[in-house]
Design a protein around this motif. Structure first.
Motif, short mmCIF file in Angstrom:
data_model
loop_
_atom_site.label_atom_id
_atom_site.label_comp_id
_atom_site.label_asym_id
_atom_site.label_seq_id
_atom_site.Cartn_x
_atom_site.Cartn_y
_atom_site.Cartn_z
N ILE A 33 0.84 -1.21 0.00
CA ILE A 33 0.00 0.00 0.00
C ILE A 33 0.87 1.25 0.00
CG2 ILE A 33 -1.64 1.33 1.38
CD1 ILE A 33 -2.83 -1.45 2.23
N ALA A 34 1.92 1.25 0.81
CA ALA A 34 2.83 2.41 0.86
C ALA A 34 3.47 2.65 -0.51
CB ALA A 34 3.89 2.21 1.93
N GLU A 35 3.91 1.58 -1.16
CA GLU A 35 4.50 1.72 -2.49
C GLU A 35 3.46 2.14 -3.52
OE1 GLU A 35 6.54 -1.84 -3.66
OE2 GLU A 35 7.72 -1.89 -1.81
N GLY A 36 2.24 1.63 -3.37
CA GLY A 36 1.18 1.93 -4.32
C GLY A 36 0.65 3.35 -4.24
N LEU A 37 0.92 4.03 -3.13
CA LEU A 37 0.42 5.40 -2.97
C LEU A 37 1.44 6.43 -3.45
CD1 LEU A 37 -1.46 5.09 0.43
CD2 LEU A 37 -2.44 5.35 -1.86
N HIS A 38 2.16 6.09 -4.50
CA HIS A 38 3.07 7.02 -5.17
C HIS A 38 2.71 7.03 -6.65
CE1 HIS A 38 5.50 7.44 -1.62
NE2 HIS A 38 5.63 6.12 -1.53
N PHE A 39 2.63 8.22 -7.23
CA PHE A 39 2.24 8.30 -8.63
C PHE A 39 3.36 7.74 -9.50
CE2 PHE A 39 1.67 10.45 -12.74
CZ PHE A 39 0.42 9.96 -13.02
N GLY A 40 2.97 6.87 -10.39
CA GLY A 40 3.90 6.24 -11.31
C GLY A 40 3.13 5.32 -12.24
N VAL A 41 3.85 4.54 -12.99
CA VAL A 41 3.21 3.70 -13.99
C VAL A 41 2.28 2.66 -13.34
CG1 VAL A 41 5.10 2.01 -14.17
CG2 VAL A 41 3.58 2.41 -16.13
N LEU A 42 2.66 2.09 -12.19
CA LEU A 42 1.80 1.10 -11.55
C LEU A 42 0.53 1.73 -11.00
CD1 LEU A 42 4.38 -1.20 -9.75
CD2 LEU A 42 3.11 -1.63 -11.85
N PHE A 43 0.65 2.94 -10.49
CA PHE A 43 -0.53 3.66 -9.99
C PHE A 43 -1.49 3.93 -11.13
CE2 PHE A 43 -2.90 7.35 -8.47
CZ PHE A 43 -3.22 6.95 -7.17
N TYR A 44 -0.96 4.42 -12.24
CA TYR A 44 -1.77 4.70 -13.42
C TYR A 44 -2.39 3.41 -13.97
CZ TYR A 44 -3.27 6.44 -17.93
OH TYR A 44 -4.03 6.77 -19.02
N LEU A 45 -1.58 2.35 -14.07
CA LEU A 45 -2.08 1.08 -14.59
C LEU A 45 -3.19 0.50 -13.71
CD1 LEU A 45 -1.79 -1.10 -16.77
CD2 LEU A 45 -0.01 -2.16 -15.36
N SER A 46 -3.05 0.63 -12.40
CA SER A 46 -4.11 0.15 -11.51
C SER A 46 -5.40 0.94 -11.74
CB SER A 46 -3.68 0.22 -10.05
OG SER A 46 -3.68 1.55 -9.57
N GLY A 47 -5.28 2.23 -12.01
CA GLY A 47 -6.45 3.03 -12.32
C GLY A 47 -7.09 2.62 -13.63
N LEU A 48 -6.26 2.37 -14.63
CA LEU A 48 -6.76 1.95 -15.94
C LEU A 48 -7.49 0.62 -15.84
CD1 LEU A 48 -6.80 2.44 -19.04
CD2 LEU A 48 -4.65 1.17 -19.13
N LEU A 49 -6.88 -0.35 -15.16
CA LEU A 49 -7.51 -1.66 -15.02
C LEU A 49 -8.78 -1.59 -14.18
CD1 LEU A 49 -4.33 -3.89 -14.56
CD2 LEU A 49 -5.77 -3.65 -16.60
N SER A 50 -8.76 -0.77 -13.15
CA SER A 50 -9.95 -0.60 -12.32
C SER A 50 -11.09 0.02 -13.13
CB SER A 50 -9.62 0.27 -11.11
OG SER A 50 -10.75 0.46 -10.30
N MET A 51 -10.76 1.00 -13.94
CA MET A 51 -11.79 1.65 -14.76
C MET A 51 -12.36 0.69 -15.80
SD MET A 51 -11.71 5.37 -16.43
CE MET A 51 -13.26 6.21 -16.66
N ILE A 52 -11.51 -0.09 -16.43
CA ILE A 52 -11.98 -1.05 -17.43
C ILE A 52 -12.89 -2.10 -16.78
CG2 ILE A 52 -11.25 -2.94 -18.95
CD1 ILE A 52 -8.77 -1.18 -19.64
N ALA A 53 -12.45 -2.65 -15.65
CA ALA A 53 -13.26 -3.66 -14.96
C ALA A 53 -14.58 -3.05 -14.47
CB ALA A 53 -12.48 -4.24 -13.78
N GLY A 54 -14.52 -1.85 -13.92
CA GLY A 54 -15.73 -1.19 -13.44
C GLY A 54 -16.71 -0.91 -14.57
N LEU A 55 -16.20 -0.42 -15.69
CA LEU A 55 -17.08 -0.15 -16.83
C LEU A 55 -17.68 -1.44 -17.38
CD1 LEU A 55 -15.11 2.68 -18.65
CD2 LEU A 55 -17.35 2.88 -17.54
#
Length: 130
Positions: A33-55
């Motif tokens: 969680i600590a590593e995930g709360l930094h903006f970077g490619v993994l943070f962006y990718l998690s948002g992208l995957l979350s949005m795709i799954a949610g939609l």
């Protein structure tokens, strides 16, 4: 098998496993969680995957009935909104995540909530009689 049952069978075991994993590996998840709360490619990718799954969930299952199925719809909307914030407003998402996961106790509470939700959806998906 209807869509609600299919999605409950997909999301239930996944959420239960995540919740159990968080409880069993608390220190490891604190680091993740600590590593995930930094903006970077993994943070962006998690948002992208979350949005795709949610939609996908919203488009397949946008049911606002007063029964257990609404849980799946709400999850779809939360995943979509969370993905949007991680991709468009990452500072807001990081600040919110930092507040939610401020300490060890909050991670335990989150793990119990996610695990309980997973158990509930698993029960509805696998034990529900037609």
């Amino acid at each position: 098998m209807d869509r609600s049952t299919f999605l409950a069978r997909l999301l239930g075991p996944t959420f239960f496993t995540v919740g159990l994993g968080m409880l069993v590996n608390l220190d490891g998840y604190r680091n993740v969680i600590a590593e995930g709360l930094h903006f970077g490619v993994l943070f962006y990718l998690s948002g992208l995957l979350s949005m795709i799954a949610g939609l996908a969930i919203i488009n397949l299952h946008n049911k606002w009935q007063a029964d257990w199925r609404v849980v799946i719809t709400v999850l779809g909307w939360l995943m979509t909104i969370g993905g949007f914030f991680r991709m468009v407003l990452p500072k807001v998402a990081i600040a919110t995540g930092s507040i939610i996961y401020a300490g060890r106790a909050s991670i335990v509470v989150a793990a119990l909530m996610v695990g309980t939700l997973g158990a509930f959806l698993s029960f509805k998906g696998y034990m529900r009689r037609a």
